[in-house]
Write an enzyme that holds these catalytic residues in place. Structure first.
Site, PDB file in Angstrom:
ATOM      1  N   TYR A 160     -14.079  -1.521  10.453  1.00 30.74           N
ATOM      2  CA  TYR A 160     -12.672  -1.091  10.507  1.00 30.74           C
ATOM      3  C   TYR A 160     -12.088  -1.347  11.901  1.00 30.74           C
ATOM      4  CZ  TYR A 160      -8.759   2.294  10.058  1.00 30.74           C
ATOM      5  OH  TYR A 160      -7.533   2.905  10.018  1.00 30.74           O
TER       6      TYR A 160
ATOM      7  N   ILE B 202      -1.371  -2.015  -5.349  1.00 30.19           N
ATOM      8  CA  ILE B 202      -2.213  -2.807  -6.251  1.00 30.19           C
ATOM      9  C   ILE B 202      -2.100  -2.331  -7.699  1.00 30.19           C
ATOM     10  CG2 ILE B 202      -4.357  -1.500  -5.873  1.00 30.19           C
ATOM     11  CD1 ILE B 202      -5.741  -4.361  -5.720  1.00 30.19           C
TER      12      ILE B 202
ATOM     13  N   GLY C 184      -0.333   5.063  -0.930  1.00 29.26           N
ATOM     14  CA  GLY C 184      -1.413   5.730  -0.199  1.00 29.26           C
ATOM     15  C   GLY C 184      -0.910   6.947   0.560  1.00 29.26           C
TER      16      GLY C 184
ATOM     17  N   GLY D 104       0.828  -1.221   0.000  1.00 29.34           N
ATOM     18  CA  GLY D 104       0.000   0.000   0.000  1.00 29.34           C
ATOM     19  C   GLY D 104       0.852   1.257   0.000  1.00 29.34           C
TER      20      GLY D 104
END
Ligand SMILES: NC(=O)c1ccc[n+]([C@@H]2O[C@H](COP(=O)([O-])OP(=O)(O)OC[C@H]3O[C@@H](n4cnc5c(N)ncnc54)[C@H](O)[C@@H]3O)[C@@H](O)[C@H]2O)c1
Length: 320
Positions: free
Chosen positions: A141, A35, A11, A8
């Site tokens: 979450y 990704i 980000g 990731g």
């Protein structure tokens, strides 16, 4: 830490963490993955691999290819988006984490992943929230973050993987936009202040949450990872915070530098409900005592830097 794999990495945190780690540990020793690739500095300035964290086999392959000794797992679906797609969030957040922990175990790597203030819930003490306290979150979450903290502790106890984590508050930054969290308003407010001198907040006045400026968050990650393992009583994860603010407090700080700034409200019930289930302010004592956590930016110092950096970014002039 000598050779670091980041998931990731494109980000909000990863795009700055990748560059900071490349400065310290050398460009070729920091392998950014995400990704998909984009044209950001983190993607093009050094090693980059396309890696979907739900593909555990490929994660191990990439870790072995670069002979990494550290895995930093950042890929996740954040709080507001996870509430819209809870099953997808479970699969990505828990599946990705399990793959990342297995990768660390397989290649004998040190491991970092962020938890969040979202790991707490409405029955947690709200002010001065202790390191060890009630954790009964009411969001997908939060459920993922608590389970993730336990899983990372399990990998330490069961397999000896050197897992470490931080419960981050809302992170404020100007390089990459936030990815669908409840505290995103505290980033948007600065962008809108610079561009339009006004902001409509989806979080209500009087809703206090912890926040931290990205440079302090990057310091905290590196300091924790470099800390002497024997001094760590806690591992997953440490409370860290630099300020507890509501929209009015941020607006008052912005008004010191942009006097005509106007704040209004259009509350989003979904994100407001999430925010109300989280603490007002964390107690970071364990992080201070066990590995020397400190921060540099309070609200006004952060506001000044954010407005300066965003003004440069948009090449606008701030005048009353
Ligand atoms: N930013 C914050 O304020 C904050 C606060 C507390 C905790 N955290 C935690 O820090 C971590 C990173 O957060 P962030 O703000 O950088 O998130 P972000 O949403 O900005 O970035 C997440 C990155 O993961 C990538 N990603 C999504 N699905 C993927 C997949 N299947 N495989 C590989 N990559 C994938 C995305 O493309 C994106 O680049 C998360 O665990 C988050 O929960 C962030």
């Amino acid at each position: 830490m000598k050779r670091i794999l980041i998931t990731g990495a494109l980000g909000q945190i990863g795009s700055e963490l990748t560059m900071r780690l490349r400065e310290i540990y050398g460009t070729d020793n920091v392998i950014a993955t995400d990704i998909k690739k984009n044209q950001s500095e983190a993607a093009i300035s050094g090693p980059f691999e396309v890696l979907d964290v739900t593909d555990g086999k490929r994660m191990v392959e990439v870790a072995k290819k670069y002979q990494v000794d550290t895995v930093m797992h950042l890929a996740a679906l954040l709080s507001a988006t996870a509430e819209e797609k809870p099953v997808f969030a479970w699969n990505l957040n828990m599946g990705g984490l399990l793959n990342a922990l297995e990768t660390a175990r397989e290649v004998n790597a040190q491991f970092f992943t962020p938890s969040s203030i979202g790991a707490f819930g409405p029955t947690t003490p709200k002010d001065g929230t202790p390191q060890d306290t009630i954790m009964r979150p009411t969001t997908m979450y939060g459920v993922n973050k608590v389970a993730g903290e336990l899983l990372a502790d399990y990998y330490y106890q069961k397999f000896g993987v050197d897992t470490r984590g931080l419960r981050f508050p809302g992170l404020i930054s100007y390089v990459a936009l936030p990815g669908g969290g409840t505290t995103d308003y505290a980033v948007e407010i600065y962008y809108e202040a610079v561009k339009n001198r006004r902001y409509t907040s989806y979080i209500d006045k009087g809703t206090y949450m912890d926040m931290m400026y990205m440079p302090d968050a990057l310091h905290a990650i590196i300091d924790l990872m470099e800390a002497d393992s024997v001094k760590l009583i806690h591992r997953n994860s440490f409370n860290v915070s630099a300020m507890s603010v509501d929209p009015e407090a941020i607006a008052a700080s912005i008004t010191k530098y942009i006097p005509g700034f106007k704040l209004s409200y259009q509350v989003d019930p979904i994100r407001q409900k999430i925010a109300e289930s989280w603490p007002n302010s964390l107690d970071s004592t364990a992080a201070i005592q066990e590995w020397g956590f400190k921060y540099e930016y309070d609200l006004d110092k952060m506001t000044q830097d954010m407005l300066t950096k965003l003004t440069e970014k948009y090449q606008l002039k701030i005048s009353g």
